[in-house]
Structure formats: structure tokens, C-alpha cells
Design a protein around this motif. Sequence first.
Motif, PDB file in Angstrom:
ATOM      1  N   GLY A 174     -17.759  13.181   8.842  1.00 21.17           N
ATOM      2  CA  GLY A 174     -18.513  13.707   8.254  1.00 21.17           C
ATOM      3  C   GLY A 174     -18.157  15.251   7.674  1.00 21.17           C
ATOM      4  N   SER A 175     -16.844  15.194   7.870  1.00 24.17           N
ATOM      5  CA  SER A 175     -16.607  16.756   7.180  1.00 24.17           C
ATOM      6  C   SER A 175     -15.324  16.432   5.963  1.00 24.17           C
ATOM      7  N   SER A 176     -16.010  17.007   4.818  1.00 25.66           N
ATOM      8  CA  SER A 176     -14.874  16.741   3.744  1.00 25.66           C
ATOM      9  C   SER A 176     -13.429  17.351   3.963  1.00 25.66           C
ATOM     10  N   SER A 177     -13.464  18.437   5.093  1.00 23.42           N
ATOM     11  CA  SER A 177     -12.122  18.949   5.467  1.00 23.42           C
ATOM     12  C   SER A 177     -12.103  18.236   6.721  1.00 23.42           C
ATOM     13  N   THR A 178     -11.137  17.258   6.877  1.00 25.40           N
ATOM     14  CA  THR A 178     -11.409  16.271   8.146  1.00 25.40           C
ATOM     15  C   THR A 178     -10.635  16.895   9.412  1.00 25.40           C
ATOM     16  N   ARG A 179      -9.759  18.084   9.265  1.00 23.45           N
ATOM     17  CA  ARG A 179      -9.530  18.597  10.439  1.00 23.45           C
ATOM     18  C   ARG A 179     -10.001  19.553  11.313  1.00 23.45           C
ATOM     19  N   ALA A 180      -9.981  19.153  12.405  1.00 24.36           N
ATOM     20  CA  ALA A 180     -11.011  20.009  13.400  1.00 24.36           C
ATOM     21  C   ALA A 180     -10.351  21.422  13.515  1.00 24.36           C
ATOM     22  N   LYS A 189     -17.409  12.348  17.467  1.00 19.06           N
ATOM     23  CA  LYS A 189     -16.392  12.767  16.399  1.00 19.06           C
ATOM     24  C   LYS A 189     -17.168  12.921  15.275  1.00 19.06           C
ATOM     25  N   GLN A 190     -18.674  13.302  15.240  1.00 19.34           N
ATOM     26  CA  GLN A 190     -19.144  13.351  13.904  1.00 19.34           C
ATOM     27  C   GLN A 190     -19.783  14.511  13.783  1.00 19.34           C
ATOM     28  N   TRP A 191     -19.474  15.141  12.590  1.00 16.46           N
ATOM     29  CA  TRP A 191     -20.152  16.426  12.140  1.00 16.46           C
ATOM     30  C   TRP A 191     -21.346  15.989  11.149  1.00 16.46           C
ATOM     31  N   THR A 192     -22.587  16.245  11.719  1.00 16.21           N
ATOM     32  CA  THR A 192     -23.636  15.925  11.044  1.00 16.21           C
ATOM     33  C   THR A 192     -24.565  17.199  10.378  1.00 16.21           C
ATOM     34  N   LYS A 193     -24.587  17.298   9.350  1.00 18.09           N
ATOM     35  CA  LYS A 193     -25.140  18.537   8.487  1.00 18.09           C
ATOM     36  C   LYS A 193     -26.686  18.159   8.165  1.00 18.09           C
ATOM     37  N   LEU A 194     -27.587  18.989   8.473  1.00 17.35           N
ATOM     38  CA  LEU A 194     -28.859  18.697   8.241  1.00 17.35           C
ATOM     39  C   LEU A 194     -29.437  19.695   7.320  1.00 17.35           C
ATOM     40  N   THR A 195     -29.903  19.479   6.379  1.00 17.35           N
ATOM     41  CA  THR A 195     -30.746  20.249   5.262  1.00 17.35           C
ATOM     42  C   THR A 195     -31.875  20.116   5.214  1.00 17.35           C
ATOM     43  N   ILE A 202     -35.840  16.162   5.607  1.00 13.22           N
ATOM     44  CA  ILE A 202     -34.469  16.620   6.124  1.00 13.22           C
ATOM     45  C   ILE A 202     -33.337  15.491   5.657  1.00 13.22           C
ATOM     46  N   ASP A 203     -32.366  16.008   4.879  1.00 19.65           N
ATOM     47  CA  ASP A 203     -31.200  15.419   4.503  1.00 19.65           C
ATOM     48  C   ASP A 203     -30.315  15.430   5.476  1.00 19.65           C
ATOM     49  N   VAL A 204     -29.793  14.124   5.973  1.00 17.65           N
ATOM     50  CA  VAL A 204     -28.745  14.218   6.854  1.00 17.65           C
ATOM     51  C   VAL A 204     -27.574  13.643   6.014  1.00 17.65           C
ATOM     52  N   VAL A 205     -26.442  14.650   6.120  1.00 15.16           N
ATOM     53  CA  VAL A 205     -25.202  14.743   5.053  1.00 15.16           C
ATOM     54  C   VAL A 205     -24.113  14.531   5.849  1.00 15.16           C
ATOM     55  N   LEU A 206     -23.237  13.590   5.653  1.00  9.20           N
ATOM     56  CA  LEU A 206     -21.991  13.281   5.951  1.00  9.20           C
ATOM     57  C   LEU A 206     -20.819  13.205   4.849  1.00  9.20           C
ATOM     58  N   ASN A 207     -19.769  13.715   5.120  1.00 13.13           N
ATOM     59  CA  ASN A 207     -18.849  13.903   4.164  1.00 13.13           C
ATOM     60  C   ASN A 207     -19.386  14.291   2.615  1.00 13.13           C
ATOM     61  N   ASP A 208     -20.199  15.274   2.613  1.00 16.87           N
ATOM     62  CA  ASP A 208     -20.855  15.743   1.463  1.00 16.87           C
ATOM     63  C   ASP A 208     -21.777  14.760   0.868  1.00 16.87           C
ATOM     64  N   GLU A 209     -22.142  13.728   1.525  1.00 21.55           N
ATOM     65  CA  GLU A 209     -23.113  12.590   0.889  1.00 21.55           C
ATOM     66  C   GLU A 209     -24.383  12.570   1.947  1.00 21.55           C
ATOM     67  N   THR A 210     -25.508  12.599   1.092  1.00 19.83           N
ATOM     68  CA  THR A 210     -26.610  12.469   1.752  1.00 19.83           C
ATOM     69  C   THR A 210     -26.947  10.516   2.397  1.00 19.83           C
ATOM     70  N   LYS A 211     -26.648  10.455   3.584  1.00 18.22           N
ATOM     71  CA  LYS A 211     -26.659   9.463   4.216  1.00 18.22           C
ATOM     72  C   LYS A 211     -28.092   8.800   4.436  1.00 18.22           C
ATOM     73  N   GLU A 212     -28.938   9.688   4.826  1.00 19.08           N
ATOM     74  CA  GLU A 212     -30.371   9.439   5.269  1.00 19.08           C
ATOM     75  C   GLU A 212     -31.358  10.625   5.114  1.00 19.08           C
ATOM     76  N   THR A 213     -32.558  10.458   4.382  1.00 19.22           N
ATOM     77  CA  THR A 213     -33.462  11.486   4.277  1.00 19.22           C
ATOM     78  C   THR A 213     -34.931  11.120   5.272  1.00 19.22           C
ATOM     79  N   VAL A 214     -35.206  11.925   5.821  1.00 22.15           N
ATOM     80  CA  VAL A 214     -36.317  11.801   6.993  1.00 22.15           C
ATOM     81  C   VAL A 214     -37.446  12.725   6.378  1.00 22.15           C
TER      82      VAL A 214
END
Length: 857
Positions: free
Chosen positions: A56-62, A228-234, A247-259
Motif C-alpha cells: 500500500g506504499s509507493s515507497s515500499t521500504r518501512a 503489512k498494509q498501509w491503508t490511506k483513507l481520503t 471515503i477513498d481507500v488508497v493502496l499504492n497510490d491507487e483507489t482500491k475502494e470507495t465507501v
Amino acid sequence: MENKLFFCANKAFMLSRLLCFCCLFLGLYSCQEEDSTILNTGKLSFQMGVDTTLVGSSSTRASNILELSGFDDPDSYKVVISQDSGVVAEYARFDKMPAEIELEAGAYSVEVSKGTKTAAAFNSPYFYGKQDFTIVKDMTTPVEVTAAMENSRVTVDFSDDFVATYKDYTLSFMTNKMTLPLVYEKGEYRPMYFQADASGTKLTIGMELVNVYGKDVQYTATTTIKQKQWTKLTVRTDEKGLNGVAIDVVLNDETKETVYVNIGIPDFMEQLKGAPSISSSFFNWDGKETMTEPTILDPMDANTFTNIPNISVLAGGKVDKAILSVTKDGESVLNVDFANLEEEKKAELESLYAFGLPETIKGQMSFDFNPTGLLNSLMPKKDVNAEYVISLSVSDALPESNTTTKLVKIVLKEAQDPSFSGLDLIDGTYQKFTEQKSLRIVHTLDLASCSFVLTNSSDEIINTGEVDLVTGKTTVEGIDWRKTEDAYYLDFTPTWLNTLQSGKFTLFVTVEDIASIKVVEKIPVSIASVEWLTTENDVFAKHIILRAKALDNDISDIKFIYGDKEITEGLQNEGDGVVSYVLSGLRSGEPQKVILEHNGIQIKGSWTTEKEQQLPNSGFEFWCYEQPQSNWKRWFPWDSNNVNTRGWNTLNQKTTSDENVTASNFAYVNNSGTIETNDKKDGEKAALIRTIGWGEGTTAPGKFIGTWDGNIKKADSGYLYLGGESDNPETEYSPYPFQSRPAALNFYRKYLPASGKKVSNDNYEVWIKVEYRNGNQVILLGEGYLKEGGKTTSYELKTIPITYINSSYKATHLYILFKSGVETEYDYMIVPPYNDLSTGEYIGSQLYIDDVELIYD
């Protein structure tokens, strides 16, 4: 007869051989069993790594995330090795763990972790890894574990259109692993971490919104989070309608779900019609109704208002006037129009009351302000309650000019005077103060001023000063001002106290609060020209050596006061203004208060006398023994089942443990010099201390009775001493821990000295030593000694005074030693009888000891 004896001897020989064979067999079997247990092991070769990627992160290193910095370092991880029975080994850091670990064969698991495992928290990542493995005998098992983030990272962002629509918001997050929600309020920015399953965990999002019109709306939405997931809520407004939220659920800078959540037609539009609405939960104001009678709040203390919610105004016709007025007992205190303020007046109000007013009010549909500062500015009255009425009247700009007025009556309890505590008297010695004296000032209202005046016994002013309550500075060096959460303190430091001359003074401290209530505290000040020299080292069990020094060297007016007794006679002049007096007849282990007076000024002294500590097993009623052989015993002067009876020791360990003597079966070879005896003074038993012959190679007398043909290998005086076991108790001793200083040693003794060709009359000896010990430092404080002889057939009381040579330390140890006789010549010992070779003994001087007691004065 001879054949029978021969048969018995051979039978004994056969049985002996058989027993030896059995012992050899059992020993070999035992060794085999032990070896099989010891050798049933293998080794663990352990390595670990860290997987720092996040889904879920475009920069995958923790490690690129601030709060995850350092989690990619394996050395910093905790390692735990365990079995079903529990933890086998644990290491706080991987780099502290050996490269290989020897373990018993069996099944194990190894866990690595870093961070705190919790259901949900801000900034709380948790990395974890686990691996099961099996250790095989004589093999090295390689095991590698990779740690990865076990929880789920969630962040929240808000779109510009959402921020423009909603002036306030609160989000709450909940999973089935939580008992309480995690609340995300406006202004929050920290990432959240939730415990989650690898397959996914349901995350419930509750939201409370307040729109620009002050309308509250709520909704609930759900999404799924994983390890191991970074979920970004917009969070944004819904493009499908003006009143929705998405609410847009964003993973890897892509909206995977909209609520989507549809709020519906907003009913707050109805509130924009008619008169303005004024709301305050604290004042019980709600809506558009104009009040003619105020709500009345319960009486409360002034200056105690905290966390008061805002007063909110909503006017559909836009605000034209907003007049706030305050009266006290019918008289005007404040009257302002928020909607028509000049900038200078507005700044003044903000400085006084911190309303938090918006930049523009006139022409706006809504505004709010906080009344906390205004409420805390209300002043009470002394002895009676004060009544305040607060009125807020808001008019809109419509042609019909709608107006709403709200009223509240606040009753302030009568004012409480400031109070003083902690300093009723300042007393001490001229220029000898080492600690500050502090006056505590408790106040209900803030203070407006504080000042102090020092006068002498003739009421002349010696010193004055005041406190700058803004800066906390005082005008007198050495007098400090400080504030805590619940009080003020005026600190009189040694710097100031040591400027005072000897004599009697009075310190007046005056404070006035913001309600003009003034209180004065009067503190007596007594500065003596005499000081105590008595220390804890001068305090004994039943007496104290009182010492005092007159700083002006005039001892004529010095006296000690103990209870109702004034001590002026018998004081010893030690020179240079120092006097001393022995205060005796005291009770041990109790506090003793003494007053030192000089020139009418008194100084208190308090000490606790030492305890009358006594000795364990002082009547020697308790004994125990070991019996390695049937004909001799190794005696100990204590009860083996009662540790409180231990303390005394003997030379018996030495005289019954020489080389291979335990293989012998003769008492005169293995001899306890100090034993119990029924020949006592009181009770049931006493101690008998004997000079003895002993040791391997010692033999009994020869073949003919009365003919000397024996041999004594060694001979030692008997000893009974208080302390640790020693082979040389006169010179190498470990004394008994002891914290008192007795005056003398009492004991009862009976003595039978040895005599012979070389020694006509032997002497016994007794030592007592009081010591201070600290590590390798040993200081003798006091001692007593007795050496005497002469035969006595009945017990006699003996007293050994203790002479103290050092009074600079308290006692830490005590040593007492009884010695049976100083001579150990073989030719004067009692010889074991020819017909009693097994239990006979070589015996010299004999010292009987009973009822040992320490005397205190």
C-alpha cells in the motif's frame, strides 16, 4: 574355636567383596545414566532478517517512514526460545545472542519481536516473526526467522472541499480486537496502527461532522485492513450529491475502494429561518426562544472554571448585532457588541477574556466564542455570595430585524481568605542554616500582591521586601517565590537566613488577592548564638553525651532541658565555648527530645537511643551435632532448625576434620573441644570449653595400664566465640553483626585448670571487642579482656567492663571469645583410659560458661 573364628573372618571378607562389587556396579550404571543425559543435546544455529516492505506504499521500504526508523536493524530485536513447558532462553537483543546455543533434544519455537503489541494506538508499529524447529542429538540445526510488521498502518487525509464544508469533525475507529475505539479528532495527523489478521480484519469508521452552519451529522462506514498494509483513507464530499460523504481507500497510490455515505436532505436548513439561534450547553441555552428569566447555575467558587464549551450563534439573516452584557448585583460590569467592535476594543477583550472571536462577525451566518476567561474574571464578595447575570442578545440584518436574547444567573460563593501553612516558627543557629524554610500560601483567587517585613524585639523594622507576581522575583536576595499547581511558596533560603543576627524577631508576610482580601501571617524568628555538637555517635542505649558550643564563648547561660528537668549543674567545660553533659537513665530504643537554651533562645534536639541488643543462645540451651562415626560427635552451639539461635561458633570443625580422620572410629582422634553440658548455672544446659588432643596419628596409651606409650599429634585450646567459623579465632575472625554499644559483659563461669610437670596452674581468657567495619576498613571502638586461673567447683559471676577508645563511629560488629586455657602441653592432659579406647579423650583445662549477658548503662 579357631576354625569358627576363621570361618567368620572369611565370611566377613566375602560380604565385603560383595558390597564393593555392588557399589562399583551402581557407580558405573549411575555414570552411564548421567552421561546419557548430558550427551543428549544438539545445537541451534540461529539467524534472522527483517522484511520492511509494506503493501500500500509507493515507497515500499518501512525504514522510509519516520516512526518505523530503526525497525530494519535485526540486532535490536528481542529473541525468545521456548518449549511447551515455558521459556528456555531469552535475549533482549539479537546481537547479544551467541552464534550457537546448546539445547536438549526436542521440539522448540523461536520468536523475534520489536515494538509494543497492542490492539490499536498512534505511532505504535509492531514487528514479529516465529519459527518452530527440532533439536536432534549431536546435530546442529540451522534456523532463520524473518520479522515483518504484524499490524496495519492507517492514515487519514481530507480533501479541500471536505474542509470547506465541515468546520469540525471527529473520527472513531474500531475493530473486533478492541474494547474502546481509537479517536481521531480535528488537527490529528499521526498514523494509526491496528492489530490485524493476515486474511483481513474489518475496520469500522464512525464520523461526527459539524458543518459551517453548526449542524451535527453522523455516519458509519466499514473497510478491511490487513497485516503489512498501509491503508490511506481520503475523506471527501460525495460527487453524487451535495450532502454526501465518500471515503477513498488508497493502496499504492491507487483507489482500491470507495465507501459512500448519503446523509440525506439537511434539516439544518430549517434553522436558518426565523430568529437567530443561540446555544450553550453550560448555560442551558438552546434555540431561538427569547428568555425573560435567566437560567440559574448552582453556586460555585470563583476562578475555578475550566473546559467550558463554546457559545454558538447561527443567524439565517446574517448577524447584525451581538450584544454581550454582564451585571453584578444589578450594576453593569461589561457591555459590548461583538458585531460592531473597533479593532482596539476587540484586542482589549481578547487580552482580558480570550474569547477566541473570529476576524469578522457582522454579516456572517454563524460564529462562536468561549466564555471561560469571562467567567474566571468574575469576582466574589467577602462573607456573602455574589450574583452575576450574563445576557447575550443577537439581531439579524433582515428588514424585520429578528432578535434572540438568552440570560443566565451565576452565583459565586463567598470568597475564601488565602491561608498559610508549613512555617509556624523560624529557629536556628547564627550563620548555621543549611536548609531553606518555606511558607505555603493557598489561595482560591489569584494573588494581587505579596510583601514581607522583619522586625526585632523592639518592633524596629530590620528588613522589608515584596514579590513581583508577574516575574516571580523578590526585592530581597535569598528570599524566593515559586508557584505550584495548587499553591504559592515563599522560600527563605540559607543565604538570607544566615544574614540574621542572633536574637528574637518577627516576620510579617502580607498577601492580597484580586478580590482585595488581605491576610497577614505573623512568624516568630529565633536565632540562637549556640549550636548542638551532639551527633548520633554520642547516643548510647541508656545515655546521651550532650554537647553544645556557645558561639560567643559565653557558657554561663547555657542549660539543657529534658522533660520538666532543667540541667544547669554538672556541665563540663571543655574549653572554646564547648560544654558537655551525660544524660543518663534513659530508655533504650526510644526517641529522646532535649532543648538547648542560651540567652533565652531555645534549640530543639532529638535522638533515638540505641537498642539493648542481646546475644543469640546466650544461655547455651540449644545444641546440635553431626555423628560421622558411632563413637564421636561434631558439636555446634545452635539449634539446626532455628536460625535465630545461630551466632556462636567453635573450633570443632577443625579438630574433627583433620586430613583423613573421618575414617577413624576413635574419639581421642576426632574431638570436639566445645560441647554441651548438663552442669549448668540456670536452665537445662551450659557450654563446656576444653583444651584437647586430637588428629590423625594420635594413639591411646600402651599395653600396660599406667604406662605412657601413646602419642598426641596435635593439641588446641577450646574456643567459644561469637562470629563466623575460623581455624584461628584469636587472629582471623569475622565478628557478629551488631548495632549497639554495651558497657560490660556479664557471664557465669566454672573453671578446672590443668596441671602437670611443666604447668602448675593454667589460665583461661575472655575477649570482647566492639568494632566499626565498612569494607576493608576496620576500626576498634571498645574492648574488654580477662585472664585468670584457679580452680572453682561452682559457677561464679564475672563482669568485664568495655573501655571505649573511639567515639567517632557507630558499632556495626561485636566479637566475644572464650578460651579454655592458654597451655597445650601434652604432659598435663587427662589421658584416655586404657580400657576405653573408643570414647576416651585427651583433655586439658575445662571452662564452663553459662548465661552470657550484655550490660548497658
